[in-house]
Scaffold this motif. Sequence first.
Motif, short mmCIF file in Angstrom:
data_model
loop_
_atom_site.label_atom_id
_atom_site.label_comp_id
_atom_site.label_asym_id
_atom_site.label_seq_id
_atom_site.Cartn_x
_atom_site.Cartn_y
_atom_site.Cartn_z
N VAL A 74 -2.86 -5.80 1.52
CA VAL A 74 -2.53 -4.42 1.15
C VAL A 74 -3.39 -3.45 1.96
CG1 VAL A 74 -2.58 -2.74 -0.74
CG2 VAL A 74 -1.73 -5.06 -1.15
N MET A 75 -4.64 -3.81 2.19
CA MET A 75 -5.52 -2.98 3.01
C MET A 75 -4.96 -2.83 4.43
SD MET A 75 -9.39 -3.89 4.33
CE MET A 75 -8.72 -5.22 5.34
N LYS A 76 -4.44 -3.92 5.00
CA LYS A 76 -3.89 -3.87 6.36
C LYS A 76 -2.74 -2.87 6.46
CE LYS A 76 -5.04 -8.68 7.47
NZ LYS A 76 -4.48 -10.04 7.68
N LEU A 77 -1.89 -2.82 5.44
CA LEU A 77 -0.80 -1.86 5.45
C LEU A 77 -1.31 -0.42 5.41
CD1 LEU A 77 1.85 -3.51 3.10
CD2 LEU A 77 1.96 -3.26 5.58
N ALA A 78 -2.39 -0.20 4.67
CA ALA A 78 -2.98 1.14 4.62
C ALA A 78 -3.55 1.53 5.99
CB ALA A 78 -4.08 1.19 3.56
N ILE A 79 -4.19 0.60 6.65
CA ILE A 79 -4.76 0.88 7.97
C ILE A 79 -3.63 1.16 8.98
CG2 ILE A 79 -6.03 -0.13 9.91
CD1 ILE A 79 -7.73 -1.63 7.79
N GLU A 80 -2.54 0.40 8.88
CA GLU A 80 -1.39 0.63 9.77
C GLU A 80 -0.80 2.03 9.56
OE1 GLU A 80 1.35 -2.51 9.05
OE2 GLU A 80 0.01 -4.07 9.81
N SER A 81 -1.00 2.58 8.35
CA SER A 81 -0.49 3.91 8.05
C SER A 81 -1.44 5.01 8.49
CB SER A 81 -0.22 4.03 6.55
OG SER A 81 0.75 3.10 6.13
N GLY A 82 -2.59 4.63 9.07
CA GLY A 82 -3.52 5.61 9.60
C GLY A 82 -4.75 5.86 8.76
N ALA A 83 -4.94 5.10 7.69
CA ALA A 83 -6.11 5.27 6.84
C ALA A 83 -7.29 4.51 7.45
CB ALA A 83 -5.82 4.78 5.42
N ASP A 84 -8.09 5.20 8.26
CA ASP A 84 -9.16 4.53 8.99
C ASP A 84 -10.45 4.37 8.18
OD1 ASP A 84 -9.96 7.16 8.93
OD2 ASP A 84 -9.93 7.44 11.10
N ASP A 85 -10.45 4.84 6.93
CA ASP A 85 -11.64 4.71 6.09
C ASP A 85 -11.48 3.64 5.02
OD1 ASP A 85 -9.66 6.10 4.76
OD2 ASP A 85 -11.05 7.41 3.67
#
Length: 203
Positions: A74-85
């Motif tokens: 789930v974290m990976k999907l957030a990072i793919e969406s631009g959430a770099d924090d």
Amino acid sequence: MIPNFKAHPWHGISAGEDSPNIVNVFVEIVPSDTIKYEIDKVTGYLKVDRPQKFSNIIPALYGFVPRTYCHNEVMKLAIESGADDVTMGDHDPLDICVLSSHNIHAGGLLMEAIPIGGFKMIDGGEADDKIVAVMINDHAFGHFRDISELPAAEINRLMHYFLTYKNLPDEPAKCRIQEVYGADHAKKVIEASKRDYSEKFGG
């Protein structure tokens, strides 16, 4: 004689035979609740989390999808969406709110719902997705298949709750919504959370 037992709502019930298209939802709280309930992860019973201090009452049925867990996938999907924090998932089952025109009086129940989208919420560096779904055969909401079909006021009402329910009036925001996504991405989040569950607890 087979002894009677109660399945654990998180571990003892499937995410749904046709998930992620239709998912099982264990409802913890309903719009009339002035107390926030959540599942006790050990016993499977609902417990009091905290009284709601202000007028931020959940505008939809709220609970989780069984046999899901939010961590690396789930974290990976957030990072793919631009959430770099983002550094992790929130280590909880996947949250879901279900829109329905019916007045359901209490949580602690199981229902089927159709995911139509969700919010990529980031809470203190944790990916804390909120899936938005509709109750099957609901007269007012049951025909929606994507969050883009909802009235903007309905989406804003849900967003406002999730952005403010943890805050005191004079506090800065503790979380943000990275993006609002549709049904296709919601299904990816559900599948990712099922993989995280299998990694954590086994198939």
